[in-house]
Design an enzyme around this catalytic site. Sequence first.
Site, PDB file in Angstrom:
ATOM      1  N   ASP A  50     -24.049 -10.823  10.812  1.00 26.56           N
ATOM      2  CA  ASP A  50     -23.689  -9.441  11.330  1.00 26.56           C
ATOM      3  C   ASP A  50     -25.070  -8.781  11.900  1.00 26.56           C
ATOM      4  O   ASP A  50     -26.128  -9.255  11.580  1.00 26.56           O
ATOM      5  CB  ASP A  50     -22.895  -8.495  10.412  1.00 26.56           C
ATOM      6  CG  ASP A  50     -23.434  -8.475   9.097  1.00 26.56           C
ATOM      7  OD1 ASP A  50     -24.567  -9.011   8.929  1.00 26.56           O
ATOM      8  OD2 ASP A  50     -22.822  -7.906   8.182  1.00 26.56           O
TER       9      ASP A  50
ATOM     10  N   ASN B 170     -17.595  -0.294  -0.100  1.00 22.25           N
ATOM     11  CA  ASN B 170     -16.356   0.003   0.423  1.00 22.25           C
ATOM     12  C   ASN B 170     -15.476  -1.142   0.503  1.00 22.25           C
ATOM     13  O   ASN B 170     -14.358  -1.365   1.101  1.00 22.25           O
ATOM     14  CB  ASN B 170     -16.492   0.579   1.574  1.00 22.25           C
ATOM     15  CG  ASN B 170     -17.228   0.003   2.743  1.00 22.25           C
ATOM     16  OD1 ASN B 170     -17.662  -1.012   2.616  1.00 22.25           O
ATOM     17  ND2 ASN B 170     -17.064   0.645   3.889  1.00 22.25           N
TER      18      ASN B 170
ATOM     19  N   HIS C 180     -16.606  -3.941   2.295  1.00 23.07           N
ATOM     20  CA  HIS C 180     -16.626  -4.801   3.644  1.00 23.07           C
ATOM     21  C   HIS C 180     -17.248  -6.077   3.290  1.00 23.07           C
ATOM     22  O   HIS C 180     -18.025  -6.374   2.275  1.00 23.07           O
ATOM     23  CB  HIS C 180     -17.297  -3.801   4.465  1.00 23.07           C
ATOM     24  CG  HIS C 180     -18.840  -3.637   4.280  1.00 23.07           C
ATOM     25  ND1 HIS C 180     -19.619  -2.692   5.092  1.00 23.07           N
ATOM     26  CD2 HIS C 180     -19.791  -4.388   3.681  1.00 23.07           C
ATOM     27  CE1 HIS C 180     -20.717  -2.692   4.493  1.00 23.07           C
ATOM     28  NE2 HIS C 180     -21.013  -3.778   3.738  1.00 23.07           N
TER      29      HIS C 180
ATOM     30  N   GLU D  84     -15.227  -3.670   8.091  1.00 17.30           N
ATOM     31  CA  GLU D  84     -14.893  -2.290   7.215  1.00 17.30           C
ATOM     32  C   GLU D  84     -13.690  -2.222   6.961  1.00 17.30           C
ATOM     33  O   GLU D  84     -12.652  -3.028   7.487  1.00 17.30           O
ATOM     34  CB  GLU D  84     -15.346  -1.149   7.940  1.00 17.30           C
ATOM     35  CG  GLU D  84     -16.787  -1.322   8.387  1.00 17.30           C
ATOM     36  CD  GLU D  84     -17.899  -0.724   7.374  1.00 17.30           C
ATOM     37  OE1 GLU D  84     -17.758  -1.320   6.345  1.00 17.30           O
ATOM     38  OE2 GLU D  84     -18.517   0.293   7.530  1.00 17.30           O
TER      39      GLU D  84
END
Length: 246
Positions: free
Chosen positions: A72, A141, A143, A148
């Site tokens: 990413d 979170n 991800h 996400e």
Amino acid sequence: MKLLTVELKIFNSYKNQSEAAAALMVNVVLNKPDALCCLATGDTPKLAYRLFVERIKTEKIDVSNCAFVGLDEWLGVPPKNSGSCSYYLYEHVFNPLQLPFNQIFLFDALTENEASSCAKMDMFINLRGGIDVMITGIGMNGHIGFNEPGTDEYSHAHVMALHNTTKTIGQKYFATKTAIHKGITQGLATVMESKKLLMLANGKAKAQIVQKTLEEPVSVSLPSTFIKKHPGSYLFIDKEAAQNLL
Ligand code: F6R
């Protein structure tokens, strides 16, 4: 311990965990000299990458037919910014291995055509026959890459708006406060299609998300839970990250 399809290994230390991660990567490239490796950035895999590089060099393992793609990138952050994923991968893996450009394919963070940039990444991966090993961390979170919570399960490379948690925590990588709004990332389908998936987490800050990843049902609201659906997945954690499991 076997949990659904995940091979979970708990290590006494970050060092042991990183050695095992490096060993898994080394085995992939030894077994498939033209392997395609997809690499996350972040604090978690730093030592694993250092040990991987050391083993490649000291054992004179030939990686000249391997290729490396990034998991990413922060959209809009130039590669010369020391907080970018590109900068990190060159610093920790590509430069130490003296890899030539033709073995590396990264997301173009400065693209004016996001769709085309994503399509080029997907095409690169497809032409190489898919990803042989993907190394990921876990976001606070849940991800994976910049998939996400709420990401599309069937996505390949795509752009995603970053959650506030990611924007806030993401500042730790940057020398000065940096605007980060979107990520360009391999999609969840790409994660699931990789032949081996190695997810890493260490430290007590990751204990809760590791527990949720293992205990909650598989759902895009917690992308890391998809590791349980992956047929060749490994979760290597240290004892601090495992503290809620024991
Ligand atoms: C970075 C990436 C992120 C990180 C995750 C954990 O390329 O893909 O998903 O893996 O945010 O980051 P660290 O390891 O810094 O806790």
